[in-house]
Design a protein around this motif. Sequence first.
Motif, short mmCIF file in Angstrom:
data_model
loop_
_atom_site.label_atom_id
_atom_site.label_comp_id
_atom_site.label_asym_id
_atom_site.label_seq_id
_atom_site.Cartn_x
_atom_site.Cartn_y
_atom_site.Cartn_z
N LYS A 33 0.83 -1.20 0.00
CA LYS A 33 0.00 0.00 0.00
C LYS A 33 0.86 1.25 0.00
O LYS A 33 1.90 1.32 0.63
CB LYS A 33 -0.91 0.03 1.24
CG LYS A 33 -1.85 -1.15 1.35
CD LYS A 33 -2.73 -1.07 2.59
CE LYS A 33 -1.95 -1.22 3.86
NZ LYS A 33 -1.36 -2.57 4.00
N ASP A 34 0.41 2.27 -0.75
CA ASP A 34 0.97 3.63 -0.72
C ASP A 34 2.34 3.77 -1.38
O ASP A 34 2.94 4.84 -1.33
CB ASP A 34 1.06 4.17 0.72
CG ASP A 34 -0.30 4.25 1.38
OD1 ASP A 34 -1.28 4.57 0.67
OD2 ASP A 34 -0.39 3.98 2.59
N ILE A 35 2.87 2.71 -1.99
CA ILE A 35 4.08 2.85 -2.80
C ILE A 35 3.68 3.06 -4.25
O ILE A 35 2.50 2.97 -4.61
CB ILE A 35 5.01 1.64 -2.65
CG1 ILE A 35 4.32 0.34 -3.16
CG2 ILE A 35 5.49 1.48 -1.21
CD1 ILE A 35 5.23 -0.87 -3.22
N TYR A 36 4.65 3.33 -5.11
CA TYR A 36 4.30 3.52 -6.53
C TYR A 36 3.66 2.25 -7.09
O TYR A 36 2.62 2.30 -7.75
CB TYR A 36 5.56 3.87 -7.33
CG TYR A 36 5.26 4.03 -8.81
CD1 TYR A 36 4.71 5.20 -9.30
CD2 TYR A 36 5.51 2.98 -9.71
CE1 TYR A 36 4.41 5.34 -10.66
CE2 TYR A 36 5.21 3.12 -11.05
CZ TYR A 36 4.65 4.29 -11.52
OH TYR A 36 4.35 4.42 -12.86
N GLY A 37 4.27 1.11 -6.84
CA GLY A 37 3.76 -0.15 -7.40
C GLY A 37 2.72 -0.80 -6.51
O GLY A 37 2.94 -1.89 -5.98
#
Length: 282
Positions: free
Chosen positions: A150-154
């Motif tokens: 969650k909440d990362i680019y990927g």
Amino acid sequence: MTSPAATWTLSGFGDEIDPDPRIQIAVLQALGAAHIEVRSAWGVNVVDLDADRTAQLAGLLDGAGMGVSAVASPIGKVDVSEPVEHEVARLRRVIHVAHALRARYIRVFSFFRGEGIPVEAIRDDVLTRMRALADEAERADVVLLHENEKDIYGDTPQRVADIVESVGSPALRVAWDSANFVQVGVARPHDEGYPLLREHLEYLQVKDAVARTGAVVPAGQGDGQVAATIAALRDDGYTGFASLEPHLDEAFTLGGFSGPVAFGQAARAFARLLADADVATR
């Protein structure tokens, strides 16, 4: 008796059971696993394990006949504004641990961003960093497994595919996590993500989540279409690892913890799904 349609290698995040690796090993072996995924030992994350602690852990695992399916590092779980060299240096430390534990795979992430910054704005910086990490992995003969956190680019199937296809390295592959897809609003993770990511998928992390609340639940009890993914992997000839990461104790959401009882419940839920799909574990 007929042979199973497929056989996968069972593993699990040891520190979801207990900080003590001896207890981690005992519980995993009781559940029929001969491998462990190492994120921390004695409460120390793998990026901070010194040589003595790493050697001690390797000795415990060797003595118990346990292999290491992956080293679950925190690499890439930082803001993208950090210099490229910051995570490359940390990855080098994790690679030393992976080599000492004879692990081929290292889990990584694809960077957070500051509040109010649109995800599209960090794409180039993310790809630069993921390329640098993949270069380091190629030199060290290890494989990075990108987890859709969650909440990362990927965090969505489309952006995971963007990363691995844009970097284009054999040392950067995909760890599939159904629960995390659910928690970022992917309504049907298997239907939406599997066709995009199957050719890059090298590792299965086992947990599920309920779309309405985001709560993590045992495999098959949420909206992650885990059974559909199991069946598809079976039919595609998957023979890799299935690593239990239950996350069932809400008090430890950030660190990921379950305790031995809940971990066993998650293992049994997954075993029922595998039995229904005629998939065995070793």
